[in-house]
Scaffold this motif. Structure first.
Motif, mmCIF file in Angstrom:
data_model
loop_
_atom_site.group_PDB
_atom_site.id
_atom_site.type_symbol
_atom_site.label_atom_id
_atom_site.label_comp_id
_atom_site.label_asym_id
_atom_site.label_seq_id
_atom_site.Cartn_x
_atom_site.Cartn_y
_atom_site.Cartn_z
ATOM 1 N N LEU A 196 0.823 -1.202 0.000
ATOM 2 C CA LEU A 196 0.000 0.000 0.000
ATOM 3 C C LEU A 196 0.858 1.254 0.000
ATOM 4 O O LEU A 196 0.521 2.252 -0.657
ATOM 5 C CB LEU A 196 -0.923 -0.007 1.224
ATOM 6 N N SER A 197 1.972 1.238 0.710
ATOM 7 C CA SER A 197 2.867 2.398 0.734
ATOM 8 C C SER A 197 3.446 2.657 -0.645
ATOM 9 O O SER A 197 3.557 3.813 -1.088
ATOM 10 C CB SER A 197 3.998 2.168 1.747
ATOM 11 N N GLU A 198 3.827 1.592 -1.313
ATOM 12 C CA GLU A 198 4.377 1.720 -2.667
ATOM 13 C C GLU A 198 3.332 2.294 -3.625
ATOM 14 O O GLU A 198 3.632 3.162 -4.453
ATOM 15 C CB GLU A 198 4.852 0.354 -3.154
ATOM 16 N N MET A 199 2.108 1.813 -3.519
ATOM 17 C CA MET A 199 1.040 2.309 -4.381
ATOM 18 C C MET A 199 0.661 3.742 -4.034
ATOM 19 O O MET A 199 0.368 4.556 -4.921
ATOM 20 C CB MET A 199 -0.179 1.387 -4.278
ATOM 21 N N ALA A 200 0.682 4.060 -2.748
ATOM 22 C CA ALA A 200 0.318 5.414 -2.321
ATOM 23 C C ALA A 200 1.303 6.440 -2.867
ATOM 24 O O ALA A 200 0.912 7.565 -3.213
ATOM 25 C CB ALA A 200 0.267 5.483 -0.796
ATOM 26 N N ALA A 201 2.574 6.076 -2.952
ATOM 27 C CA ALA A 201 3.584 6.989 -3.479
ATOM 28 C C ALA A 201 3.304 7.339 -4.933
ATOM 29 O O ALA A 201 3.765 8.374 -5.430
ATOM 30 C CB ALA A 201 4.975 6.368 -3.339
ATOM 31 N N ARG A 202 2.525 6.488 -5.596
ATOM 32 C CA ARG A 202 2.179 6.727 -7.010
ATOM 33 C C ARG A 202 0.731 7.185 -7.161
ATOM 34 O O ARG A 202 0.193 7.195 -8.250
ATOM 35 C CB ARG A 202 2.408 5.426 -7.798
ATOM 36 N N ARG A 203 0.086 7.509 -6.061
ATOM 37 C CA ARG A 203 -1.315 7.951 -6.043
ATOM 38 C C ARG A 203 -2.232 6.905 -6.671
ATOM 39 O O ARG A 203 -3.096 7.201 -7.469
ATOM 40 C CB ARG A 203 -1.461 9.290 -6.783
ATOM 41 N N LEU A 204 -2.020 5.658 -6.270
ATOM 42 C CA LEU A 204 -2.795 4.547 -6.820
ATOM 43 C C LEU A 204 -3.746 3.922 -5.795
ATOM 44 O O LEU A 204 -4.486 3.006 -6.144
ATOM 45 C CB LEU A 204 -1.857 3.452 -7.371
ATOM 46 N N VAL A 205 -3.743 4.388 -4.543
ATOM 47 C CA VAL A 205 -4.574 3.727 -3.540
ATOM 48 C C VAL A 205 -5.039 4.714 -2.475
ATOM 49 O O VAL A 205 -4.340 5.693 -2.168
ATOM 50 C CB VAL A 205 -3.816 2.550 -2.865
ATOM 51 N N ALA A 206 -6.229 4.461 -1.957
ATOM 52 C CA ALA A 206 -6.752 5.154 -0.778
ATOM 53 C C ALA A 206 -7.469 4.107 0.066
ATOM 54 O O ALA A 206 -8.122 3.208 -0.471
ATOM 55 C CB ALA A 206 -7.707 6.275 -1.171
ATOM 56 N N VAL A 207 -7.346 4.219 1.372
ATOM 57 C CA VAL A 207 -7.911 3.223 2.287
ATOM 58 C C VAL A 207 -8.896 3.884 3.236
ATOM 59 O O VAL A 207 -8.584 4.899 3.867
ATOM 60 C CB VAL A 207 -6.810 2.517 3.099
ATOM 61 N N ALA A 208 -10.081 3.314 3.337
ATOM 62 C CA ALA A 208 -11.081 3.763 4.298
ATOM 63 C C ALA A 208 -11.301 2.677 5.344
ATOM 64 O O ALA A 208 -11.468 1.502 4.999
ATOM 65 C CB ALA A 208 -12.402 4.084 3.595
ATOM 66 N N LEU A 262 -5.748 3.212 11.462
ATOM 67 C CA LEU A 262 -5.863 4.500 10.775
ATOM 68 C C LEU A 262 -4.592 5.330 10.985
ATOM 69 O O LEU A 262 -4.045 5.909 10.031
ATOM 70 C CB LEU A 262 -7.070 5.268 11.306
ATOM 71 N N GLU A 263 -4.125 5.362 12.212
ATOM 72 C CA GLU A 263 -2.915 6.140 12.514
ATOM 73 C C GLU A 263 -1.699 5.572 11.799
ATOM 74 O O GLU A 263 -0.883 6.323 11.232
ATOM 75 C CB GLU A 263 -2.682 6.163 14.025
ATOM 76 N N THR A 264 -1.568 4.255 11.796
ATOM 77 C CA THR A 264 -0.418 3.614 11.152
ATOM 78 C C THR A 264 -0.411 3.871 9.653
ATOM 79 O O THR A 264 0.641 4.170 9.056
ATOM 80 C CB THR A 264 -0.432 2.102 11.432
ATOM 81 N N LEU A 265 -1.567 3.763 9.031
ATOM 82 C CA LEU A 265 -1.658 4.025 7.593
ATOM 83 C C LEU A 265 -1.340 5.482 7.279
ATOM 84 O O LEU A 265 -0.611 5.785 6.329
ATOM 85 C CB LEU A 265 -3.060 3.671 7.096
ATOM 86 N N ALA A 266 -1.897 6.385 8.071
ATOM 87 C CA ALA A 266 -1.671 7.811 7.825
ATOM 88 C C ALA A 266 -0.198 8.167 7.975
ATOM 89 O O ALA A 266 0.366 8.924 7.160
ATOM 90 C CB ALA A 266 -2.525 8.639 8.782
ATOM 91 N N ARG A 267 0.448 7.627 8.992
ATOM 92 C CA ARG A 267 1.877 7.910 9.199
ATOM 93 C C ARG A 267 2.738 7.336 8.078
ATOM 94 O O ARG A 267 3.819 7.851 7.798
ATOM 95 C CB ARG A 267 2.329 7.346 10.544
ATOM 96 N N ALA A 268 2.228 6.294 7.426
ATOM 97 C CA ALA A 268 2.962 5.685 6.316
ATOM 98 C C ALA A 268 2.739 6.438 5.008
ATOM 99 O O ALA A 268 3.267 6.054 3.971
ATOM 100 C CB ALA A 268 2.536 4.229 6.149
ATOM 101 N N GLY A 269 1.978 7.532 5.068
ATOM 102 C CA GLY A 269 1.747 8.329 3.875
ATOM 103 C C GLY A 269 0.681 7.798 2.953
ATOM 104 O O GLY A 269 0.584 8.192 1.793
ATOM 105 N N ILE A 270 -0.157 6.895 3.472
ATOM 106 C CA ILE A 270 -1.223 6.306 2.671
ATOM 107 C C ILE A 270 -2.485 7.152 2.843
ATOM 108 O O ILE A 270 -2.911 7.402 3.980
ATOM 109 C CB ILE A 270 -1.482 4.857 3.113
ATOM 110 N N PRO A 271 -3.093 7.624 1.760
ATOM 111 C CA PRO A 271 -4.342 8.389 1.890
ATOM 112 C C PRO A 271 -5.379 7.594 2.670
ATOM 113 O O PRO A 271 -5.780 6.509 2.250
ATOM 114 C CB PRO A 271 -4.772 8.594 0.430
ATOM 115 N N THR A 272 -5.785 8.134 3.806
ATOM 116 C CA THR A 272 -6.608 7.382 4.757
ATOM 117 C C THR A 272 -7.888 8.136 5.071
ATOM 118 O O THR A 272 -7.868 9.336 5.343
ATOM 119 C CB THR A 272 -5.813 7.126 6.055
ATOM 120 N N HIS A 273 -8.981 7.398 5.054
ATOM 121 C CA HIS A 273 -10.318 7.966 5.249
ATOM 122 C C HIS A 273 -10.989 7.234 6.414
ATOM 123 O O HIS A 273 -10.946 6.003 6.481
ATOM 124 C CB HIS A 273 -11.125 7.780 3.955
#
Length: 360
Positions: free
Chosen positions: A181-193, A221-232
Motif C-alpha cells: 500500500l505504501s508503494e502504491m500510495a507513493a504513485r497515487r494509486l490507492v486510498a484506504v477507508a 488509521l494512525e499507522t496508515l496515515a503515518r505511512a503516507g497512505i491516503p486514509t479515510h
C-alpha cells in the motif's frame, strides 16, 4: 427466529431468517423434535465457519448507480465473517438460496482465481481504467484473507499495471499489506477507508462481533496515515440512539491520528436486513428498540428503508439534518476534509497475458 433474550454468541445475526421474496421454502425446527434430539445428542453443535471456493468467469462488477462515487468494484469473497448485523450486503446471500442471517456470516465463498481474472480484464483492448472499489459488498480483509491472500494478489496486479484502487474495511488486517500500500500510495494509486462504528468495544462486539475492536481500527488509521497512505475514516453506519453518540469523538480521534478525511453513512435496512436488525434490537436493546426504529423511519419517509437513488444515502427530516450538522461542525473543528481522494489513472499499462509481446 431466536428466542427472546437468547443470544448466539460470536455472531451478529440471531437467526437464519430465510427470505420469502424468492419463494424459497422456510426453515422451521419442530419444537418436539428439537427437544428429543437435544436429549439424545446434547445441545446443538457450535456454529462453524465454512469456506467454499468458487470460480466465476469475471471478477469486476460494473454499476451505473448515480449516487455512489465508483462505477466498478471487486469482491474477493462472498459473505463476511465479521457478522455486522446491519450489513446492507446480507440480502445477496438470498440469491443463492442461503440465509442473509447466519448463513451470510458462516457460509463463505472465496474466489481464488480473482487475480488471474483481473489481469485478463485489464488486458482487453477496450478496457478503460477508473478506480476499482474493494470492500463495497463484503470485507476484503475479513479473517479468511489471512489464509487465502486474494486481496493481496489483487493489489499486486493493480500495482504492476498502475491501476488505482480504493479499499474499505473494518479490519486492522489491512496493515499486513502496508508495504504494498505504501508503494502504491507513493504513485497515487490507492486510498484506504476504515469504518469505525463506535468507540465502545462491548457495543461493537454485539454489532460486529468478529470485526476488529475499535481501538485496533483507530491504531490502523494512525499507522496508515503515518505511512503516507491516503486514509479515510468512515463513520458508518450511524445508528440513531445506538452509535450516533460517538460521531464527534471518532472524528476528533481520527484527526489526532493524522487522518485527513471523514465521511458518514446513515443506517440502511434493505430487504431481510430490517427483520434481522429488529430482532437484534429486541435481544440487546429491547427498551430502546421503539425509539431507534422511530428515528430510522423518520429519516426514511416512514419506512425502514428507502431504496431510491440519492435519498437512500441522504436521508431527510429533522433527525437527519441534526446528524448532518453535527458531522459538519465536528469536521470543521477537527480540520477534517470531507472530499474524496483523487487517484491517478494515467499510469495504467495493460498487462501482458501471453502470446506476442507488444512493441508499444
Amino acid at each position: 427466529m431466536a428466542k427472546a433474550n437468547t443470544t448466539i454468541k460470536g455472531r451478529g445475526a440471531q437467526s437464519a431468517h430465510v427470505p420469502d421474496r424468492f419463494g424459497l421454502a422456510q426453515r422451521h425446527t419442530d419444537g418436539d423434535w428439537r427437544d428429543v434430539m437435544e436429549t439424545l445428542d446434547g445441545p446443538p453443535v457450535k456454529l462453524r465457519t465454512t469456506v467454499t471456493e468458487e470460480h466465476p468467469k469475471t471478477i469486476i462488477s460494473f454499476n451505473r448507480s448515480p449516487d455512489i462515487p465508483f462505477d466498478r468494484s471487486i469482491n474477493a469473497y462472498r459473505g463476511c465473517e465479521h457478522g455486522c448485523v446491519y450489513c446492507f450486503a446480507r440480502p445477496t446471500h438470498a440469491y443463492h438460496d442461503l440465509s442473509p442471517g447466519l448463513d451470510f456470516e458462516t457460509k463463505l465463498f472465496a474466489k481464488p482465481d480473482a487475480a488471474r481474472l483481473l489481469r485478463q480484464t485489464l488486458a482487453r483492448p477496450n478496457y478503460r481504467p477508473r478506480p476499482i472499489a474493494m470492500g463495497t459488498n463484503t470485507d476484503p480483509y475479513q479473517p479468511i484473507e489471512q489464509t487465502y491472500r486474494i486481496t493481496r494478489e489483487l493489489l499486486e496486479v493493480c500495482n504492476d499495471t498502475g491501476h488505482p484502487v480504493t479499499i474499505t474495511t473494518k479490519s486492522d488486517r489491512v496493515l499486513h499489506d502496508i508495504d504494498l500500500l505504501s508503494e502504491m500510495a507513493a504513485r497515487r494509486l490507492v486510498a484506504v477507508a476504515i469504518s469505525v462504528t463506535s468507540l465502545d468495544p462491548v457495543l461493537s462486539g454485539k454489532l460486529e462481533p468478529r470485526a476488529a475492536a475499535p481501538e485496533k481500527r483507530m491504531l490502523a488509521l494512525e499507522t496508515l496515515a503515518r505511512a503516507g497512505i491516503p486514509t479515510h475514516c468512515s463513520i458508518s453506519p450511524v445508528i440513531p440512539a445506538i452509535t450516533d453518540e460517538f460521531m464527534e469523538d471518532i472524528i476528533t480521534r481520527a484527526a489526532a491520528a493524522g487522518v485527513k478525511r471523514c465521511g458518514w453513512i446513515p443506517l440502511r435496512l434493505p430487504h431481510e436486513v430490517g427483520p434481522l436488525f429488529r430482532e437484534w434490537l429486541d435481544i440487546h436493546y429491547p427498551q430502546r428498540a421503539k425509539k431507534v426504529m422511530g428515528i430510522v423511519q423518520s429519516i426514511r419517509n416512514g419506512r425502514d428503508n428507502d431504496p431510491e437513488f440519492f435519498s437512500r444515502m441522504k436521508p431527510d427530516g429533522i433527525w437527519a439534518e441534526l446528524f448532518r450538522s453535527r458531522f459538519r461542525l465536528a469536521c470543521r473543528r477537527a480540520g477534517i476534509n470531507t472530499e474524496q481522494f483523487e487517484l491517478d489513472c494515467a499510469q495504467f499499462r495493460r498487462p501482458h497475458t501471453g502470446g506476442q509481446l507488444s512493441l508499444i
